[in-house]
Design a protein around this motif. Structure first.
Motif, PDB file in Angstrom:
ATOM      1  N   ASN A 128      54.186  43.563  37.801  1.00  0.00           N
ATOM      2  CA  ASN A 128      54.252  42.259  38.454  1.00  0.00           C
ATOM      3  C   ASN A 128      54.049  42.408  39.966  1.00  0.00           C
ATOM      4  O   ASN A 128      54.536  43.375  40.562  1.00  0.00           O
ATOM      5  N   HIS A 146      43.634  44.940  40.708  1.00  0.00           N
ATOM      6  CA  HIS A 146      43.071  45.364  39.418  1.00  0.00           C
ATOM      7  C   HIS A 146      43.917  46.466  38.795  1.00  0.00           C
ATOM      8  O   HIS A 146      44.200  46.445  37.583  1.00  0.00           O
ATOM      9  N   ILE A 189      47.302  45.100  37.524  1.00  0.00           N
ATOM     10  CA  ILE A 189      47.120  44.372  36.268  1.00  0.00           C
ATOM     11  C   ILE A 189      46.965  45.353  35.109  1.00  0.00           C
ATOM     12  O   ILE A 189      47.571  45.187  34.046  1.00  0.00           O
ATOM     13  N   GLU A 200      50.149  46.731  34.118  1.00  0.00           N
ATOM     14  CA  GLU A 200      51.093  45.695  33.680  1.00  0.00           C
ATOM     15  C   GLU A 200      52.314  45.614  34.602  1.00  0.00           C
ATOM     16  O   GLU A 200      53.459  45.539  34.159  1.00  0.00           O
TER      17      GLU A 200
END
Length: 237
Positions: free
Chosen positions: A232, A224, A227, A230
């Motif tokens: 990878n 979480h 993400i 941002e």
């Protein structure tokens, strides 16, 4: 500024050039239907009458343009006044033209004909202050998550030590959870444990590839955060 306000601002500025809805649609690469909806909204707000700006619309456009001008001016000031602390390789003197680069999450610099910065302080193999000609932040690193089962499901006893060692090569290693920490110790990896979650994020933003050895029950929370930041990531077992 919201995207919708940005489009409205562009439409009003194009009306000043005498363009109609069809021409505006082509210029902004939006469908005629979308432009029509924007015109309905601008009309209901009292910003336009037909293809003419009202005084209210002109005032709103000027205010938004000033916001954009102030914002862009602030960015330019920050870009051109950026000063960066770098680790000098060799002797660097104030005023020297230096080349800086990112390596392992650290900014290094040295005197070089192919320069991209100017030194603001002196230093030999120590920190110096430099002023980049054009500062480019490092590309974000990639996070590899290696899952370690919770202790009730086998914990560190059930992992592939050799695989863990291979995954750790040339990576910044963090351990989330006691099972993960023990796994790292068995693989003889020097992993960050306290504050590991934030170290993982910080290292990745500084361009380091990260191996996050993570107890399985903590993986969801880590994903979480990755993400949201941002970043990878990939998952290994």
């Amino acid at each position: 500024m919201k995207r919708r306000d940005t489009v409205k601002m562009l439409i009003l500025s194009l009306l000043l050039d005498g363009l109609n809805q069809r021409e505006i649609s082509k210029r902004l690469n939006l469908t005629p239907q979308a432009i029509s909806e924007y015109f309905k909204e601008l009309s209901s707000e009292g910003f336009v009458e037909g293809y003419e700006l009202t005084d209210k619309g002109l005032k709103w456009l000027v205010e938004k343009m000033y916001e954009v001008h102030t914002w862009s001016e602030d960015i330019l000031k920050r870009v051109f006044s950026a000063k960066v602390v770098a680790l000098a390789l060799g002797n660097v003197k104030r005023g020297d033209k230096v080349r800086y680069w990112f390596e392992g999450g650290i900014i290094y610099c040295k005197v070089d004909r192919d320069y991209n910065a100017v030194a603001l302080t002196d230093g030999r193999d120590e920190e110096v202050l430099i002023k980049p000609i054009s500062f480019k932040p490092p590309e974000k690193g990639r996070v590899t998550i290696y899952q370690v089962p919770d202790v009730a499901l086998g914990g560190s006893k059930s992992i592939d030590i050799n695989k863990l060692k291979k995954l750790a090569k040339n990576k910044f290693v963090v351990a989330l959870g006691v099972e993960a920490l023990v796994a790292c110790r068995k693989a003889k990896l020097n992993a960050v444990f306290f504050g590991s979650k934030y170290s993982c994020i910080e290292a990745a933003h500084h361009g380091c590839d990260v191996l996050a050895v993570c107890t399985q029950s903590l993986v969801k929370d880590l994903i979480h955060i990755l993400i949201d930041e941002e970043l990878n990531y990939s998952i290994e077992h």
